[in-house]
Design a protein around this motif. Structure first.
Motif, PDB file in Angstrom:
ATOM      1  N   TYR A  13      32.321  43.727  38.184  1.00  0.00           N
ATOM      2  CA  TYR A  13      33.325  42.667  38.300  1.00  0.00           C
ATOM      3  C   TYR A  13      34.700  43.135  37.840  1.00  0.00           C
ATOM      4  CZ  TYR A  13      29.239  39.524  38.543  1.00  0.00           C
ATOM      5  OH  TYR A  13      28.062  38.905  38.875  1.00  0.00           O
ATOM      6  N   ARG A 165      39.495  39.325  46.033  1.00  0.00           N
ATOM      7  CA  ARG A 165      38.673  38.859  47.130  1.00  0.00           C
ATOM      8  C   ARG A 165      37.789  39.989  47.671  1.00  0.00           C
ATOM      9  NH1 ARG A 165      41.789  35.284  44.880  1.00  0.00           N
ATOM     10  NH2 ARG A 165      43.617  36.314  45.740  1.00  0.00           N
ATOM     11  N   TYR A 169      35.198  39.055  44.306  1.00  0.00           N
ATOM     12  CA  TYR A 169      34.482  37.946  44.943  1.00  0.00           C
ATOM     13  C   TYR A 169      33.249  38.441  45.693  1.00  0.00           C
ATOM     14  CZ  TYR A 169      33.442  34.454  48.530  1.00  0.00           C
ATOM     15  OH  TYR A 169      32.794  33.587  49.367  1.00  0.00           O
ATOM     16  N   ASN A 170      33.409  39.495  46.482  1.00  0.00           N
ATOM     17  CA  ASN A 170      32.269  40.018  47.235  1.00  0.00           C
ATOM     18  C   ASN A 170      31.178  40.535  46.309  1.00  0.00           C
ATOM     19  OD1 ASN A 170      32.760  39.581  49.982  1.00  0.00           O
ATOM     20  ND2 ASN A 170      34.239  41.252  50.067  1.00  0.00           N
ATOM     21  N   LYS A 173      29.132  37.761  44.823  1.00  0.00           N
ATOM     22  CA  LYS A 173      28.163  37.213  45.770  1.00  0.00           C
ATOM     23  C   LYS A 173      26.872  38.028  45.807  1.00  0.00           C
ATOM     24  CE  LYS A 173      30.612  36.924  49.545  1.00  0.00           C
ATOM     25  NZ  LYS A 173      30.908  36.606  50.963  1.00  0.00           N
ATOM     26  N   ALA A 181      30.594  32.125  43.099  1.00  0.00           N
ATOM     27  CA  ALA A 181      31.474  33.294  43.146  1.00  0.00           C
ATOM     28  C   ALA A 181      32.893  32.881  43.474  1.00  0.00           C
ATOM     29  CB  ALA A 181      30.957  34.302  44.172  1.00  0.00           C
ATOM     30  N   MET A 182      33.044  31.919  44.369  1.00  0.00           N
ATOM     31  CA  MET A 182      34.366  31.423  44.751  1.00  0.00           C
ATOM     32  C   MET A 182      35.087  30.816  43.546  1.00  0.00           C
ATOM     33  SD  MET A 182      35.259  28.330  47.416  1.00  0.00           S
ATOM     34  CE  MET A 182      34.338  29.070  48.744  1.00  0.00           C
ATOM     35  N   SER A 185      35.681  33.655  40.543  1.00  0.00           N
ATOM     36  CA  SER A 185      36.707  34.645  40.890  1.00  0.00           C
ATOM     37  C   SER A 185      38.088  33.999  40.975  1.00  0.00           C
ATOM     38  CB  SER A 185      36.363  35.339  42.203  1.00  0.00           C
ATOM     39  OG  SER A 185      36.338  34.424  43.283  1.00  0.00           O
ATOM     40  N   SER A 186      38.154  32.755  41.426  1.00  0.00           N
ATOM     41  CA  SER A 186      39.438  32.049  41.498  1.00  0.00           C
ATOM     42  C   SER A 186      39.952  31.703  40.098  1.00  0.00           C
ATOM     43  CB  SER A 186      39.307  30.782  42.344  1.00  0.00           C
ATOM     44  OG  SER A 186      38.972  31.097  43.677  1.00  0.00           O
ATOM     45  N   ILE A 210      39.977  32.559  49.712  1.00  0.00           N
ATOM     46  CA  ILE A 210      38.558  32.811  49.973  1.00  0.00           C
ATOM     47  C   ILE A 210      38.121  32.058  51.221  1.00  0.00           C
ATOM     48  CG2 ILE A 210      36.224  32.330  49.124  1.00  0.00           C
ATOM     49  CD1 ILE A 210      37.228  33.079  46.333  1.00  0.00           C
TER      50      ILE A 210
END
Length: 335
Positions: A13, A165, A169-170, A173, A181-182, A185-186, A210
């Protein structure tokens, strides 16, 4: 990949952010050394307080060029990390189903969102309450227009999109649901901005970018959204547009929010990028085959499959969920 240790998950991360900050730290150190060396000749004519103030002033003036250089140096490494990650994605966006003309929606939604956020911040007088917001803005807008466009308008949006992103983010997931995850990460993207006002703005923009990333299945979509949002701020500051009427500012803010909603509806209606088996994944033999790229399997993007329902897709044998985008651990890996 859920079988990875907590330490490895955390490292995956944060390593993109640490890479960027590490490069920026080195560039900042070299920049400070150069500035101090240039000022060495004037030390004899200044007392310590004057010298310190001048050093701080020059360091602030160099901050945006430092961001620019750090971004340019870190971007190739971030893209390399992203492409390496993509090798392990079983499914990728089908570029053949992408209508390139619809990418203009990404730019427009970024512009409208940025305008709405700026107007709402002005109406709430948040800049007068939270000093971090004003100081961050002054640091950027004190540079030349060309420097602002190059650093804040182009390079940094690309760098931040690949960090938050493309990579963070990936990678999240790989271990959790796409919705979780959305959000996480945001939140991290908001905290990255360093003050409350920009933090809230960053969180909302993170969700927005995203959304367009998942709909278009290409990094170009959030990059264009981010570039549009940043460039419109630079343009408005350069034009020095002032709205004396609170009522006019409020009306424009509402119109911009309506524009955001309308464009998102257009994206939801018109953008239907499918997904196919990843050639890099097959060529690497990660599916347990001989590495030959065979039949294409098309499906729905995350938002489409969430709307239509996982069960109906599975019954038809043509769809899958976000969890299917990633390789599953083999039996021997679980031991």
């Amino acid at each position: 990949m859920s079988y990875d240790s907590p330490g490895k998950k955390l490292w995956r991360y944060i390593s993109p952010i640490l890479l960027y900050y590490g490069i920026m730290l080195v560039v900042s150190f070299i920049g400070s050394f150069v500035i101090t060396y240039q000022m060495a000749g004037s030390m004899a004519t200044m007392d310590m307080e004057e010298f310190t103030q001048e050093l701080i002033l020059r360091s602030l003036e160099a901050s945006v060029p430092i961001y620019l250089l750090s971004g340019l140096l870190s971007l190739p490494l971030l893209i390399r990390m992203f492409l390496k990650d993509m090798t392990y994605r079983k499914y990728v966006g089908d570029k053949r189903t992408l209508k390139k003309g619809t990418l203009v929606y990404c730019i427009l939604v970024g512009i409208f969102a940025s305008l709405a956020a700026s107007l709402l911040a002005t109406l709430s007088q948040a800049g007068q309450v939270f000093e971090g917001y004003e100081s961050a803005s002054q640091t950027i807008f004190s540079q030349s227009v060309l420097m602002q466009i190059a650093a804040a308008g182009i390079v940094m949006p690309v760098v931040e999109e690949f960090i938050f992103r493309g990579l963070m983010y990936n990678r999240m997931k790989d271990y959790m649901s796409a919705n979780m995850a959305m959000i996480i990460s945001s939140l991290i993207f908001g905290l990255y901005h360093g003050n409350l006002i920009q933090g809230i703005y960053g969180f909302v923009m993170g969700l927005l970018m995203i959304f367009v990333y998942e709909k278009y299945q290409t990094m170009l979509a959030p990059v264009l959204c981010h570039v549009g949002a940043n460039l419109i701020s630079i343009v408005l500051e350069f034009l020095n547009i002032q709205l004396d009427s609170v009522m006019i500012a409020a009306v424009i803010a509402v119109v911009c929010l309506a524009g955001v909603y309308g464009i998102l509806k257009l994206i939801q209606k018109q953008v239907h990028v499918g997904t196919i088996l990843n050639k890099r994944y097959i060529d690497a033999g990660l599916d347990g085959t001989d590495g030959k790229y065979g039949e294409h399997f098309r499906g729905h993007s995350f938002f489409d499959s969430a709307a239509s329902g996982e069960k109906s897709n599975k019954k038809q044998g043509t769809g899958y969920t976000v969890d299917d985008y990633y390789p599953k651990p083999k039996d021997e890996d679980k031991d």
